[in-house]
Design a protein around this motif. Structure first.
Motif, mmCIF file in Angstrom:
data_model
loop_
_atom_site.group_PDB
_atom_site.id
_atom_site.type_symbol
_atom_site.label_atom_id
_atom_site.label_comp_id
_atom_site.label_asym_id
_atom_site.label_seq_id
_atom_site.Cartn_x
_atom_site.Cartn_y
_atom_site.Cartn_z
ATOM 1 N N THR A 295 0.847 -1.194 0.000
ATOM 2 C CA THR A 295 0.000 0.000 0.000
ATOM 3 C C THR A 295 0.877 1.236 0.000
ATOM 4 O O THR A 295 1.885 1.258 0.694
ATOM 5 C CB THR A 295 -0.941 0.046 1.215
ATOM 6 O OG1 THR A 295 -0.164 -0.003 2.390
ATOM 7 C CG2 THR A 295 -1.939 -1.073 1.211
ATOM 8 N N PRO A 296 0.558 2.223 -0.758
ATOM 9 C CA PRO A 296 -0.484 2.196 -1.776
ATOM 10 C C PRO A 296 -0.070 1.264 -2.910
ATOM 11 O O PRO A 296 1.124 1.017 -3.117
ATOM 12 C CB PRO A 296 -0.579 3.648 -2.254
ATOM 13 C CG PRO A 296 0.778 4.207 -2.010
ATOM 14 C CD PRO A 296 1.300 3.498 -0.783
ATOM 15 N N VAL B 251 -4.788 0.313 -14.503
ATOM 16 C CA VAL B 251 -5.976 1.080 -14.152
ATOM 17 C C VAL B 251 -6.174 2.223 -15.129
ATOM 18 O O VAL B 251 -5.224 2.765 -15.694
ATOM 19 C CB VAL B 251 -5.913 1.624 -12.707
ATOM 20 C CG1 VAL B 251 -5.835 0.498 -11.698
ATOM 21 C CG2 VAL B 251 -4.752 2.569 -12.530
ATOM 22 N N HIS B 252 -7.446 2.566 -15.329
ATOM 23 C CA HIS B 252 -7.819 3.736 -16.122
ATOM 24 C C HIS B 252 -8.707 4.570 -15.217
ATOM 25 O O HIS B 252 -9.817 4.150 -14.871
ATOM 26 C CB HIS B 252 -8.556 3.321 -17.391
ATOM 27 C CG HIS B 252 -8.820 4.463 -18.307
ATOM 28 N ND1 HIS B 252 -9.999 5.162 -18.288
ATOM 29 C CD2 HIS B 252 -8.051 5.039 -19.261
ATOM 30 C CE1 HIS B 252 -9.955 6.109 -19.189
ATOM 31 N NE2 HIS B 252 -8.778 6.062 -19.792
ATOM 32 N N GLY B 253 -8.199 5.725 -14.797
ATOM 33 C CA GLY B 253 -8.907 6.487 -13.774
ATOM 34 C C GLY B 253 -8.880 5.707 -12.479
ATOM 35 O O GLY B 253 -7.817 5.316 -12.010
ATOM 36 N N ASP B 254 -10.043 5.431 -11.932
ATOM 37 C CA ASP B 254 -10.094 4.628 -10.704
ATOM 38 C C ASP B 254 -10.609 3.217 -10.963
ATOM 39 O O ASP B 254 -10.965 2.487 -10.049
ATOM 40 C CB ASP B 254 -10.962 5.319 -9.642
ATOM 41 C CG ASP B 254 -12.405 5.497 -10.072
ATOM 42 O OD1 ASP B 254 -12.731 5.217 -11.243
ATOM 43 O OD2 ASP B 254 -13.219 5.929 -9.232
ATOM 44 N N ARG B 255 -10.604 2.808 -12.234
ATOM 45 C CA ARG B 255 -11.156 1.500 -12.616
ATOM 46 C C ARG B 255 -10.045 0.518 -13.004
ATOM 47 O O ARG B 255 -9.206 0.825 -13.851
ATOM 48 C CB ARG B 255 -12.094 1.695 -13.797
ATOM 49 C CG ARG B 255 -12.832 0.463 -14.194
ATOM 50 C CD ARG B 255 -13.925 0.787 -15.220
ATOM 51 N NE ARG B 255 -14.310 -0.439 -15.886
ATOM 52 C CZ ARG B 255 -14.140 -0.692 -17.157
ATOM 53 N NH1 ARG B 255 -13.597 0.213 -17.954
ATOM 54 N NH2 ARG B 255 -14.498 -1.840 -17.664
ATOM 55 N N LEU B 256 -10.054 -0.661 -12.400
ATOM 56 C CA LEU B 256 -9.134 -1.726 -12.776
ATOM 57 C C LEU B 256 -9.573 -2.282 -14.123
ATOM 58 O O LEU B 256 -10.715 -2.713 -14.282
ATOM 59 C CB LEU B 256 -9.144 -2.838 -11.724
ATOM 60 C CG LEU B 256 -8.298 -4.068 -12.038
ATOM 61 C CD1 LEU B 256 -6.819 -3.709 -12.058
ATOM 62 C CD2 LEU B 256 -8.573 -5.163 -11.028
#
Length: 85
Positions: free
Chosen positions: A11-12, A40-45
């Motif tokens: 983490t992170p 990741v793209h933005g906050d999406r895996l």
């Protein structure tokens, strides 16, 4: 008591983006002593990338991951690996 992932995870998280350069990701893997990173793209895996895949890209220009390469080969050239996602 059994150990939990939260006790050993980084983490992170170390992540890469879909537009990162292959050589930069290889260097990041070397510096963090890891062989797989989340993409990741933005906050999406959106996926993962493995060192073996990056080495294949650098050595022979392969662009699809191993699963998609096998599926594409099995379909006798009717689909390109990157179209199978």
């Amino acid at each position: 008591m059994a150990q939990r992932i939260r006790d050993v995870m980084t983490t992170p998280p170390v992540v890469v983006g879909p537009d990162d350069e292959v050589t930069a990701v290889v260097e990041l893997m070397r510096s963090t002593a890891t062989t797989v990173l989340p993409v990741v793209h933005g906050d999406r895996l959106i996926g993962t990338v493995a060192l073996d895949d990056l080495i294949a890209v650098l050595l022979d220009g392969t662009t699809a991951d191993p699963y998609h390469r096998r599926v594409a080969a099995a379909s006798a050239g009717t689909a390109r690996g990157e179209d199978l996602g």
